[in-house]
Design an enzyme around this catalytic site. Structure first.
Site, PDB file in Angstrom:
ATOM      1  N   THR A   1      47.809  28.682  38.473  1.00  0.00           N
ATOM      2  CA  THR A   1      46.706  29.299  39.201  1.00  0.00           C
ATOM      3  C   THR A   1      45.948  28.303  40.071  1.00  0.00           C
ATOM      4  O   THR A   1      45.885  27.107  39.749  1.00  0.00           O
ATOM      5  CB  THR A   1      45.716  29.924  38.197  1.00  0.00           C
ATOM      6  OG1 THR A   1      44.511  30.265  38.890  1.00  0.00           O
ATOM      7  CG2 THR A   1      45.338  28.974  37.083  1.00  0.00           C
TER       8      THR A   1
ATOM      9  N   ASP B   1      31.836  30.721  41.126  1.00  0.00           N
ATOM     10  CA  ASP B   1      32.587  31.096  42.333  1.00  0.00           C
ATOM     11  C   ASP B   1      32.474  29.994  43.385  1.00  0.00           C
ATOM     12  O   ASP B   1      31.380  29.671  43.816  1.00  0.00           O
ATOM     13  CB  ASP B   1      31.988  32.380  42.946  1.00  0.00           C
ATOM     14  CG  ASP B   1      32.742  33.632  42.565  1.00  0.00           C
ATOM     15  OD1 ASP B   1      33.880  33.518  42.079  1.00  0.00           O
ATOM     16  OD2 ASP B   1      32.181  34.722  42.772  1.00  0.00           O
TER      17      ASP B   1
ATOM     18  N   TYR C   1      39.686  28.715  31.525  1.00  0.00           N
ATOM     19  CA  TYR C   1      40.923  29.358  31.985  1.00  0.00           C
ATOM     20  C   TYR C   1      41.743  28.379  32.829  1.00  0.00           C
ATOM     21  O   TYR C   1      42.915  28.109  32.544  1.00  0.00           O
ATOM     22  CB  TYR C   1      40.591  30.629  32.794  1.00  0.00           C
ATOM     23  CG  TYR C   1      41.769  31.144  33.583  1.00  0.00           C
ATOM     24  CD1 TYR C   1      42.922  31.563  32.934  1.00  0.00           C
ATOM     25  CD2 TYR C   1      41.730  31.193  34.978  1.00  0.00           C
ATOM     26  CE1 TYR C   1      44.021  32.018  33.659  1.00  0.00           C
ATOM     27  CE2 TYR C   1      42.820  31.648  35.705  1.00  0.00           C
ATOM     28  CZ  TYR C   1      43.965  32.045  35.038  1.00  0.00           C
ATOM     29  OH  TYR C   1      45.041  32.483  35.760  1.00  0.00           O
TER      30      TYR C   1
ATOM     31  N   VAL D   1      51.681  40.817  37.584  1.00  0.00           N
ATOM     32  CA  VAL D   1      52.654  40.021  38.351  1.00  0.00           C
ATOM     33  C   VAL D   1      54.006  39.993  37.634  1.00  0.00           C
ATOM     34  O   VAL D   1      55.065  40.041  38.266  1.00  0.00           O
ATOM     35  CB  VAL D   1      52.122  38.590  38.587  1.00  0.00           C
ATOM     36  CG1 VAL D   1      53.082  37.818  39.494  1.00  0.00           C
ATOM     37  CG2 VAL D   1      50.738  38.607  39.205  1.00  0.00           C
TER      38      VAL D   1
ATOM     39  N   PHE E   1      28.912  39.816  45.304  1.00  0.00           N
ATOM     40  CA  PHE E   1      28.274  38.693  44.613  1.00  0.00           C
ATOM     41  C   PHE E   1      27.830  37.620  45.606  1.00  0.00           C
ATOM     42  O   PHE E   1      28.517  36.624  45.812  1.00  0.00           O
ATOM     43  CB  PHE E   1      29.232  38.098  43.575  1.00  0.00           C
ATOM     44  CG  PHE E   1      29.588  39.026  42.449  1.00  0.00           C
ATOM     45  CD1 PHE E   1      28.637  39.860  41.883  1.00  0.00           C
ATOM     46  CD2 PHE E   1      30.878  39.081  41.944  1.00  0.00           C
ATOM     47  CE1 PHE E   1      28.967  40.732  40.839  1.00  0.00           C
ATOM     48  CE2 PHE E   1      31.220  39.940  40.903  1.00  0.00           C
ATOM     49  CZ  PHE E   1      30.263  40.774  40.354  1.00  0.00           C
TER      50      PHE E   1
ATOM     51  N   ALA F   1      28.488  33.201  38.746  1.00  0.00           N
ATOM     52  CA  ALA F   1      28.625  31.804  38.307  1.00  0.00           C
ATOM     53  C   ALA F   1      30.070  31.340  38.443  1.00  0.00           C
ATOM     54  O   ALA F   1      31.000  32.073  38.117  1.00  0.00           O
ATOM     55  CB  ALA F   1      28.175  31.678  36.859  1.00  0.00           C
TER      56      ALA F   1
ATOM     57  N   PHE G   1      54.748  34.468  32.221  1.00  0.00           N
ATOM     58  CA  PHE G   1      53.540  35.084  32.781  1.00  0.00           C
ATOM     59  C   PHE G   1      52.490  35.367  31.707  1.00  0.00           C
ATOM     60  O   PHE G   1      51.311  35.491  32.019  1.00  0.00           O
ATOM     61  CB  PHE G   1      53.878  36.441  33.432  1.00  0.00           C
ATOM     62  CG  PHE G   1      54.801  36.353  34.603  1.00  0.00           C
ATOM     63  CD1 PHE G   1      54.318  36.129  35.870  1.00  0.00           C
ATOM     64  CD2 PHE G   1      56.174  36.508  34.436  1.00  0.00           C
ATOM     65  CE1 PHE G   1      55.174  36.055  36.965  1.00  0.00           C
ATOM     66  CE2 PHE G   1      57.038  36.437  35.519  1.00  0.00           C
ATOM     67  CZ  PHE G   1      56.537  36.207  36.784  1.00  0.00           C
TER      68      PHE G   1
HETATM   69  N1  UDP Z   1      33.668  39.832  44.056  1.00  0.00           N
HETATM   70  C1  UDP Z   1      32.569  40.597  44.394  1.00  0.00           C
HETATM   71  N2  UDP Z   1      32.313  41.722  43.660  1.00  0.00           N
HETATM   72  C2  UDP Z   1      33.091  42.116  42.615  1.00  0.00           C
HETATM   73  C3  UDP Z   1      34.221  41.327  42.283  1.00  0.00           C
HETATM   74  C4  UDP Z   1      34.481  40.193  43.025  1.00  0.00           C
HETATM   75  O1  UDP Z   1      31.826  40.272  45.337  1.00  0.00           O
HETATM   76  O2  UDP Z   1      32.794  43.130  41.983  1.00  0.00           O
HETATM   77  C5  UDP Z   1      33.957  38.620  44.838  1.00  0.00           C
HETATM   78  C6  UDP Z   1      34.004  37.345  44.012  1.00  0.00           C
HETATM   79  O3  UDP Z   1      32.724  36.763  43.931  1.00  0.00           O
HETATM   80  C7  UDP Z   1      34.974  36.491  44.831  1.00  0.00           C
HETATM   81  C8  UDP Z   1      35.921  37.519  45.455  1.00  0.00           C
HETATM   82  O4  UDP Z   1      35.250  38.769  45.377  1.00  0.00           O
HETATM   83  O5  UDP Z   1      34.304  35.829  45.856  1.00  0.00           O
HETATM   84  C9  UDP Z   1      37.245  37.649  44.712  1.00  0.00           C
HETATM   85  O6  UDP Z   1      36.962  37.798  43.327  1.00  0.00           O
HETATM   86  P1  UDP Z   1      38.055  38.202  42.274  1.00  0.00           P
HETATM   87  O7  UDP Z   1      37.366  38.356  40.949  1.00  0.00           O
HETATM   88  O8  UDP Z   1      38.830  39.358  42.791  1.00  0.00           O
HETATM   89  O9  UDP Z   1      39.045  36.962  42.257  1.00  0.00           O
HETATM   90  P2  UDP Z   1      38.764  35.379  41.996  1.00  0.00           P
HETATM   91  O10 UDP Z   1      38.518  34.789  43.378  1.00  0.00           O
HETATM   92  O11 UDP Z   1      37.605  35.245  41.088  1.00  0.00           O
HETATM   93  O12 UDP Z   1      40.043  34.916  41.416  1.00  0.00           O
END
Ligand code: UDP
Length: 322
Positions: free
Chosen positions: A115, A280, A139, A12, A204, A278, A71
């Site tokens: 964030t 999410d 984070y 970014v 996931f 974990a 950033f």
């Molecule tokens: N995700 C997924 N497979 C991957 C990476 C991410 O299914 O290999 C899913 C993750 O569980 C979330 C969405 O994609 O629901 C976005 O994930 P990312 O890591 O890009 O961004 P975050 O939402 O964690 O900031």
């Protein structure tokens, strides 16, 4: 304006630095290149290689900067759980040292890269800036701690500060795009599958309480995000710390993103479902109403196919250069 961009060799930061230069600003990038790339620093910017904590005071001293866009940070949720010290030191202590340098030198403006992770698991969608801040990982907690410090510096020392809380940043702008050594984000991973660098994408969880059972996220184009930084610089007001959410306002599921990548790239992109990841939340969608009303921000690149197409063009450029 004469501006210092910390982390301007990162994703970014480099896009925002490029846009600042396009709009006639003078840009110095401060980056230790731990995760950024020297060749991502846009032509026309001066690169100072160093870490923020020790180098920022020297760069700011006597140089009459009009503002800092901060950033530089560590930003991997999973890593922050396993190695929190990297986040408390690397994000919080470093930013406190930057704030002190800003105070001592009387630098008037700060725009901080915050964030959506500061909110944690949302109770209400879309998420507004008034939502409770209960981060679920170090984070998000480290970014929230910095936001608190900025609020008190603005009130006590007259700093004009804006924190921008990003949702899921994606896309690219010409030669600047997403290029992490450790890639964890959905769109670049899916594009790696399209390039043949991975066999499949792992989804996931498909048992979330959403329409197709996969997680929903608010993908915001990096160039729209960069525009918000320029508006934030213009609207920052001495003594105030303004906080804005930045998203496109609509959510796309993991499967919708994978479908978009298939359409855009023309590659099949096999997907396999695995366990939930974990930490999410099921759905994260921003309300950017405040940024629209107060900054006059208008996200223009909200179609998921365009976001993916720009990321794909960049991914192919990087592959061609390698
Ligand atoms: N995700 C997924 N497979 C991957 C990476 C991410 O299914 O290999 C899913 C993750 O569980 C979330 C969405 O994609 O629901 C976005 O994930 P990312 O890591 O890009 O961004 P975050 O939402 O964690 O900031």
């Amino acid at each position: 304006m004469k501006l210092l961009v910390t982390g301007g060799a990162g994703y970014v930061g480099s896009v925002t630095a490029a846009l600042l230069l396009e709009r006639g600003h003078e840009v110095t990038v401060l980056d230790d290149l731990s995760t950024g790339h020297a060749d991502a620093v846009p032509v026309g910017a001066t690169l100072v290689e160093g870490d923020v904590a020790t180098t920022a005071p020297a760069v700011l001293m006597g140089a009459d900067f009009d503002g800092v866009l901060h950033f530089a940070a560590r930003s991997l949720v999973g890593e922050s759980v396993v190695e929190p010290e990297k986040y408390w030191y690397g994000n919080v202590v470093t930013s406190l040292q930057l704030l002190e340098a800003i105070r001592v030198t009387g630098t008037p403006r700060l725009v901080f890269s915050s964030t959506a992770a500061t909110y944690g698991e949302p109770e209400v969608i879309p998420i507004t800036e008034d939502a409770p801040t209960r981060p679920t990982n170090p984070y998000g907690a480290s970014k929230l701690a910095i936001d608190h410090a900025i609020t008190s510096y603005a009130a006590a020392h007259g700093l004009a500060a804006v924190s921008l809380r990003y949702f899921n940043v994606a896309g690219a702008h010409g030669a600047q795009g997403e290029r992490h050594t450790t890639e964890t984000h959905l769109i670049p991973l899916v594009l790696q599958v399209a390039q043949g660098r991975r066999e499949h994408v792992t989804v996931f969880g498909d048992d979330w309480p959403t329409a197709d059972g996969t997680c929903v996220r608010d993908y915001v184009h990096v160039l729209d995000l960069a525009e918000a930084h320029l508006l934030a610089l213009e609207h920052a007001s001495s003594g105030a710390h303004q906080v804005y959410n930045l998203g496109s306002g609509s959510g796309f599921s993991v499967l919708e993103v994978v479908e978009a990548c298939r359409r855009v790239t023309g590659h099949p992109v096999p997907a396999r479902t695995a366990a939930r990841r974990a930490g999410d939340p099921a759905v994260l969608v921003a309300s950017s109403d405040r940024a629209v009303a107060e900054l006059g921000w208008k996200p223009e690149r909200t179609a998921i196919d365009q976001i993916v197409a720009d990321a794909w063009t960049f991914t192919q450029q990087v592959a061609a250069r390698a």
